[in-house]
Each structure stands twice: as C-alpha cells, then as structure tokens.
Design an enzyme around this catalytic site. Sequence first.
Site, PDB file in Angstrom:
ATOM      1  N   ARG A 224       0.850  -1.189   0.000  1.00 23.34           N
ATOM      2  CA  ARG A 224       0.000   0.000   0.000  1.00 23.34           C
ATOM      3  C   ARG A 224       0.887   1.240   0.000  1.00 23.34           C
ATOM      4  NH1 ARG A 224      -2.902  -2.702  -1.908  1.00 23.34           N
ATOM      5  NH2 ARG A 224      -4.945  -3.515  -1.302  1.00 23.34           N
ATOM      6  N   HIS A 272       0.857  -0.304 -10.335  1.00 19.39           N
ATOM      7  CA  HIS A 272      -0.051  -1.146  -9.549  1.00 19.39           C
ATOM      8  C   HIS A 272      -0.382  -2.443 -10.294  1.00 19.39           C
ATOM      9  CE1 HIS A 272      -2.981  -0.777  -5.976  1.00 19.39           C
ATOM     10  NE2 HIS A 272      -2.765  -2.054  -6.242  1.00 19.39           N
TER      11      HIS A 272
END
Length: 309
Positions: A224, A272
Amino acid sequence: MIRVLFSAAEAAWPEWKEPLRSSFAARGLEVDLGRHHHPDKVDVIVCAPNGPVQDFAPYQGARLVQSLWAGVEGIVGNTTLTQPLARMVDPGLTEGMVEYVAGHALRHHLGMDAVLKAQDGHWDPLVPPLARDRGVTVLGLGALGSACAAQLAALGFRVSGWSASPKEIAGVTCLAGADGLTRVLRGAEILVLLLPLTAETDGLIDAAALGHLPGGAVIVNPGRGGLIVDADLLAALETGAVHHATLDTFRVEPLPAEHPFWAHPGVTVTPHIASATRPETAAPVVAENTARAMAGEPILHLVDRARGY
C-alpha cells in the site's frame, strides 16, 4: 434463486460475468447474476470498493459483501456497510504477488540494474553474494506476505518477517511488536512491504524506520502506498541510506506526472501491477463464499472491522 449484484466498473462486467456464472454453476448454485437488482432482493454483493454501490444501507437483506480486491481500506470504513465483508484472497492473486516480489528481490540481489547499465563494451564482472548471505525482511505476514516470505526462503535468502500478531513460517524468522519491528528492519538489505493500510501502519516507513535499515538497502513496495512517507523516502535516497525503491502502489493513483518518483534515478515505478485479481481464479472464491453465506457457514477471509483487514 440467489440474487447476486455485481458492483464494479462497467468495463469489468464482460470479463467477470462468464467466470462468475460458470463458478456458481460448478458450485451447484442457482444464481441470478446482474448489475441491476432491486436492493430488497439482493442476497450477495460482489463489488470493487470504487464500484457504483457506495451506500449499502438499502441492501439490508444481503448476507455477504464480497470485495474483488485484496485491500479493503477503501471500503471497510464505510458506515453504511453493516453486512459481513470478505476480502479477496485467491490463488492467482497470491501467485502473481509471489512472482513480482521474488522477481524484484532477485533483480536487486543480483544487481541487474547495474549489469544492464554496464553494457558499454567494458568487461566489469559484478559478482553478487549468494542469497543465503542476503537479509530480506517482509513486513506483513498475511496470506500474501506469508507466501512471499516462504518463497524467498526457498530461494535461499535469509528471511525475517514481521506482523502485528505472532506467526510461524518454516524457514522464516518471525517477529511481532515494536521491538520486533526495529530488529527486522536492521537486517533488511531488501525490505518488502505487504502490510495492510490501517491507522497503525499509515506512514510506518518514515525517517525513523528508514534510519534502522542497513546502508544501501532496497525497498520493494507492492503493498500500500500509504505505508511510506514519500518525502522521507526521497531524502533517504538522496543520502544513499536507501539505494533503490521499487514502488507499485502510491498514495495517489495514478501517480501524478509531476511526482518526483517518476524522475528519480533511484526509483522504479510500476503501475499497480504486482498482482491483479484475475476473474478465472477469483470467481471460484466468490462462489464458495456465496454458498457459505447462504448456508450460514463461516465466510472465508472475513474482514475484522476493528482491525481494518
């Protein structure tokens, strides 16, 4: 008939509908799957946290909200969501994460960036240490972190892991608590971040934490973006305290074009992609949890609201 509402971006529907229907059928479930159901009739919501359903209050009859994402920080705090919430853990997602982490750990361990830059006609042998002489630390030992730590250990690395609660993984030195965090950081020549984003972990990798790393450490963050204080990491890269950072997640996504990570020579940005939820491997998990919810059985990967994951 079980009514399942699919709440994700419109573009996701074509790639999800057939794997979901096939998985429900394979599980022996009679399902009415669609993108539009009257709230009073919905039994299960299959959703992306950024999907069209943001107010869950009208769906009081739903027995399960199944997230398509592994991370649930974007949905767990929704005060209208009182139904059981499950996060996504599936074989494809785990395999993808293991491959990303192992690949970049080996890339940095072997010094491949320097090797490729040296292709200029000069014979300059760069011999790395053996994996057994390299300390790798994994922060976060949930399903993904545990799988990555086990694979890194299988490759021969000297692996330590840290989590909020004590864990046991063969070949991995597992620690917990504040003292344990400092200890594992001190041995982290390669630091892999796979913690969930919670109030406790937001900004965990700050100047103080970076100061515990051995000089020239490498950071790999497929977890994250909020785990890292960006300014502190950039400062550590400038001083050489951190040699390189491979980052797949960011506080703001897509990463803004003006962000200094893009141009910094000590940063690798990946968009990502460390591990995506693949319909063909995730749909059976949705079907299994749907069957469990409708039968009143324990739900897999149920989110603990108090802990945030």
